[in-house]
Design a protein around this motif. Structure first.
Motif, short mmCIF file in Angstrom:
data_model
loop_
_atom_site.label_atom_id
_atom_site.label_comp_id
_atom_site.label_asym_id
_atom_site.label_seq_id
_atom_site.Cartn_x
_atom_site.Cartn_y
_atom_site.Cartn_z
N THR A 131 0.69 -1.36 -0.06
CA THR A 131 0.00 0.04 -0.05
C THR A 131 0.96 1.47 0.04
O THR A 131 0.68 2.45 -0.79
CB THR A 131 -0.94 -0.02 1.24
N VAL A 132 1.85 1.61 0.62
CA VAL A 132 2.78 2.45 0.83
C VAL A 132 3.40 2.67 -0.46
O VAL A 132 3.67 3.91 -0.94
CB VAL A 132 3.68 2.47 2.18
N LEU A 133 4.03 1.72 -0.89
CA LEU A 133 4.72 1.70 -2.25
C LEU A 133 3.75 2.17 -3.21
O LEU A 133 4.17 2.82 -4.12
CB LEU A 133 5.46 0.33 -2.66
N ALA A 134 2.38 1.78 -3.47
CA ALA A 134 1.72 2.29 -4.42
C ALA A 134 1.20 3.65 -4.18
O ALA A 134 1.34 4.45 -5.24
CB ALA A 134 0.33 1.21 -4.45
N VAL A 135 0.97 4.11 -3.02
CA VAL A 135 0.81 5.42 -2.67
C VAL A 135 2.01 6.34 -3.05
O VAL A 135 1.76 7.59 -3.71
CB VAL A 135 0.40 5.62 -1.19
N GLN A 136 3.19 5.86 -2.86
CA GLN A 136 4.50 6.75 -2.78
C GLN A 136 4.75 6.93 -4.46
O GLN A 136 4.89 7.96 -4.76
CB GLN A 136 5.78 5.89 -2.50
N PHE A 137 4.18 6.02 -5.13
CA PHE A 137 4.39 6.03 -6.83
C PHE A 137 3.16 6.94 -7.34
O PHE A 137 3.49 7.89 -8.23
CB PHE A 137 4.26 4.58 -7.53
N THR B 147 8.82 11.30 3.42
CA THR B 147 8.05 10.71 4.53
C THR B 147 7.57 9.28 4.01
O THR B 147 7.71 8.30 4.49
CB THR B 147 6.90 11.46 4.99
N LEU B 148 7.14 9.23 2.57
CA LEU B 148 6.61 8.21 1.80
C LEU B 148 7.66 7.21 1.84
O LEU B 148 7.75 5.78 1.98
CB LEU B 148 5.95 8.53 0.61
N VAL B 149 8.81 7.79 1.43
CA VAL B 149 10.33 6.68 1.00
C VAL B 149 10.37 6.14 2.50
O VAL B 149 11.01 5.00 2.51
CB VAL B 149 11.34 7.65 0.87
N LEU B 150 10.74 7.06 3.59
CA LEU B 150 10.96 6.42 4.97
C LEU B 150 9.89 5.45 5.26
O LEU B 150 10.38 4.35 5.80
CB LEU B 150 10.91 7.50 6.11
N THR B 151 8.56 5.70 5.02
CA THR B 151 7.78 4.44 5.43
C THR B 151 7.99 3.36 4.47
O THR B 151 7.81 2.15 5.01
CB THR B 151 6.25 5.13 5.09
N VAL B 152 8.19 3.32 3.20
CA VAL B 152 8.48 2.13 2.36
C VAL B 152 9.93 1.55 2.89
O VAL B 152 9.71 0.17 2.80
CB VAL B 152 8.88 2.75 0.85
N VAL B 153 10.85 2.10 3.45
CA VAL B 153 11.95 1.47 3.82
C VAL B 153 11.55 0.80 4.99
O VAL B 153 11.98 -0.65 5.38
CB VAL B 153 13.15 2.53 4.21
N ALA B 154 10.91 1.41 6.07
CA ALA B 154 10.73 0.60 7.17
C ALA B 154 9.59 -0.68 7.15
O ALA B 154 9.73 -1.58 7.60
CB ALA B 154 9.70 1.46 8.32
N VAL C 197 19.18 -2.53 12.22
CA VAL C 197 20.35 -1.68 12.23
C VAL C 197 20.61 -1.16 10.83
O VAL C 197 20.62 0.22 10.55
CB VAL C 197 21.61 -2.32 12.61
N LEU C 198 20.45 -2.15 9.83
CA LEU C 198 20.31 -1.28 8.34
C LEU C 198 19.49 -0.70 7.94
O LEU C 198 19.66 0.15 7.19
CB LEU C 198 20.64 -2.74 7.34
N THR C 199 18.22 -0.93 8.60
CA THR C 199 16.87 0.11 8.03
C THR C 199 17.11 1.46 8.86
O THR C 199 16.76 2.33 7.92
CB THR C 199 15.78 -0.76 8.67
N VAL C 200 17.77 1.39 9.97
CA VAL C 200 17.75 2.72 10.52
C VAL C 200 19.14 3.35 9.77
O VAL C 200 18.87 4.68 9.47
CB VAL C 200 18.26 2.71 11.79
N GLY C 201 20.07 2.70 9.14
CA GLY C 201 21.26 3.24 8.57
C GLY C 201 20.41 3.79 7.07
O GLY C 201 21.02 5.10 6.73
N VAL C 202 19.96 3.04 6.57
CA VAL C 202 19.35 3.53 5.35
C VAL C 202 18.41 4.79 5.39
O VAL C 202 18.40 5.76 4.63
CB VAL C 202 18.62 2.19 4.57
N MET C 203 17.66 4.55 6.41
CA MET C 203 16.62 5.82 6.73
C MET C 203 17.45 7.11 6.96
O MET C 203 17.01 8.30 6.57
CB MET C 203 15.53 5.51 7.80
N LEU C 204 18.47 7.04 7.76
CA LEU C 204 19.24 8.08 8.05
C LEU C 204 20.01 8.81 6.81
O LEU C 204 20.05 9.83 6.64
CB LEU C 204 20.29 7.96 8.96
N MET C 205 20.37 7.87 5.72
CA MET C 205 21.19 8.27 4.57
C MET C 205 20.22 8.82 3.60
O MET C 205 20.72 9.65 2.57
CB MET C 205 21.81 6.93 4.15
N THR C 206 19.02 8.99 3.97
CA THR C 206 17.92 9.78 2.94
C THR C 206 17.99 11.13 3.41
O THR C 206 17.21 11.90 2.65
CB THR C 206 16.62 9.21 3.36
#
Length: 398
Positions: free
Chosen positions: A55-61, A82-89, A140-149
């Motif tokens: 759902t989040v990926l579809a809304v983001q596109f 915000t949508l990108v962070l939600t998609v990563v999580a 840990v990887l998820t937090v790292g990817v979110m911070l890199m945005t």
């Protein structure tokens, strides 16, 4: 305003389509995958995170492609970020759910509610520790990817890398105990030294391994207390593991009685007792005199049971029954203290006088099987080989 409403309608539409597709896939998996354990675990664990991620990926596109009229505006950047962070999580949640489903499928193949469950407990211990480790890595990887945005985080990345050596040394010194426990937890999981549900004796307490994590181990003591120890304790301190090779164990019950005790009659009573109870597994039933000093003799009953709990109850039963048997049927064999007052010359009639003629000793009959620990039966012969060694001379066993 009309363009903004179109964006909302488009986002709602694609969200509904995504939910519909996820529901179709979920129902298909439930219907056609009933015979597969992996499919059943996937439908149970992955359904909700799959809904959120799709759902989040579809809304983001939808928001990205329908907000061309607002390129460069702050609200679009904030919404897309915000949508990108939600998609990563959501993606991290989905990956963790997939791994949990695979691990549960692996655990379902090994039952721990059977008597001989050593291999199953080993696999369960390894899978549980790996699950926790993978979840930590994913977080840990998820937090790292979110911070890199965030552009600010990317900007200071070079400075962080240049000081990574110093930071690494400081972190290693600060987290030395934590890292030691983590490494010890992995060592326990794959060295097979201790597993979940193992019966152990630690710090003088008898209990069962209830929980095993990367940093600590919880031992459920027999009276329902909990003993919490760091994992490094089990790699640096000796402890007893009663169920490392198999659940069946041996146990003893000792008695101090008078020299007048008829040992063979007591041995026969022990055999009659264990044969009448379901706690005995039929392997070992031995009664021996292990000491004869201080005016009494020490009689030891060695019995076996299928697991540690049954052995505890069997030992208590043996003590209770043989104490009552000696008290009721052989009262003269109760421990006693003797005092003798007489003439130093030994001339009184009731005093002991050394016989003039040597007394011919009666030949002792051959000991029965239940009078030997290291012989007399297949189990005793195997125990003798284990403690002496097949290559040593037979005289070394005496």
């Amino acid at each position: 305003m009309q363009d903004f409403l179109e964006t909302i309608v488009a986002a709602a539409a694609v969200a509904a389509i995504a939910l519909l597709l996820v529901e179709v896939v979920h129902r298909a998996l439930r219907r056609f995958g009933r015979r597969s354990q992996l499919t059943a675990e996937l439908t149970e664990h992955v359904y909700r995170p799959f809904q959120v991620a799709a759902t989040v990926l579809a809304v983001q596109f939808a928001v990205r492609f329908t907000t061309g009229y607002a390129v460069g505006t702050p609200w679009r950047q904030v919404a897309l970020h915000t949508l990108v962070l939600t998609v990563v999580a959501a993606t991290a949640w989905l990956v963790a759910a997939l791994l949990v489903a695979v691990e549960d499928t692996a655990l379902a193949r090994f039952r721990v509610d059977v008597p001989n469950n050593r291999h199953a407990r080993r696999v369960r211990t390894q899978v549980v520790l790996l699950r926790r480790l993978t979840i930590v890595v994913i977080v840990v990887l998820t937090v790292g990817v979110m911070l890199m945005t965030f552009p600010a985080v990317r900007g200071i990345g070079a400075g962080v890398l240049t000081s990574a050596g110093v930071v690494g040394v400081v972190a290693a010194l600060a987290a030395q105990s934590l890292l030691g426990n983590v490494i010890a937890g992995l060592q326990l999981a794959f060295s097979d030294a201790v597993r979940l549900d193992d019966v152990v004796v630690v710090e003088g307490e008898w209990g069962r391994i209830e929980e095993l994590t990367l940093s600590y181990v919880v031992v459920q003591i027999w009276d329902d207390r909990r003993l919490i120890l760091p994992t490094s304790y089990f790699t640096s301190t000796p402890f007893e593991n009663w169920t490392r090779t198999e659940a069946a164990v041996l146990g003893t019950a000792e008695f101090e009685v008078d020299w007048a005790i008829p040992v063979q009659a007591m041995r026969e009573e022990l055999r009659r007792l264990v044969e009448s109870t379901e706690l005995w597994d039929g392997r070992v039933c031995v009664l021996q005199v292990t000491d004869a000093t201080g005016g009494t003799i020490t009689v030891r009953a060695l019995v076996s049971a299928g697991d540690a709990g049954s052995l505890w109850d069997l030992r208590c039963l043996v003590r209770e029954h043989l104490v009552g048997w000696v008290r009721d049927h052989r009262p003269t064999a109760l421990p006693r203290t003797r005092t003798e007052i007489g003439d130093a010359s030994g001339a009184l009639e009731w005093q002991w006088v050394r016989p003039r003629q040597p007394v011919r000793r009666r030949q002792e009959p051959e000991l029965p099987d239940d009078a030997r620990v290291f012989g007399g039966s297949d189990d005793g012969a195997a125990r003798s080989e284990a403690f002496v060694g097949p290559e040593e001379h037979a005289d070394a066993r005496r």
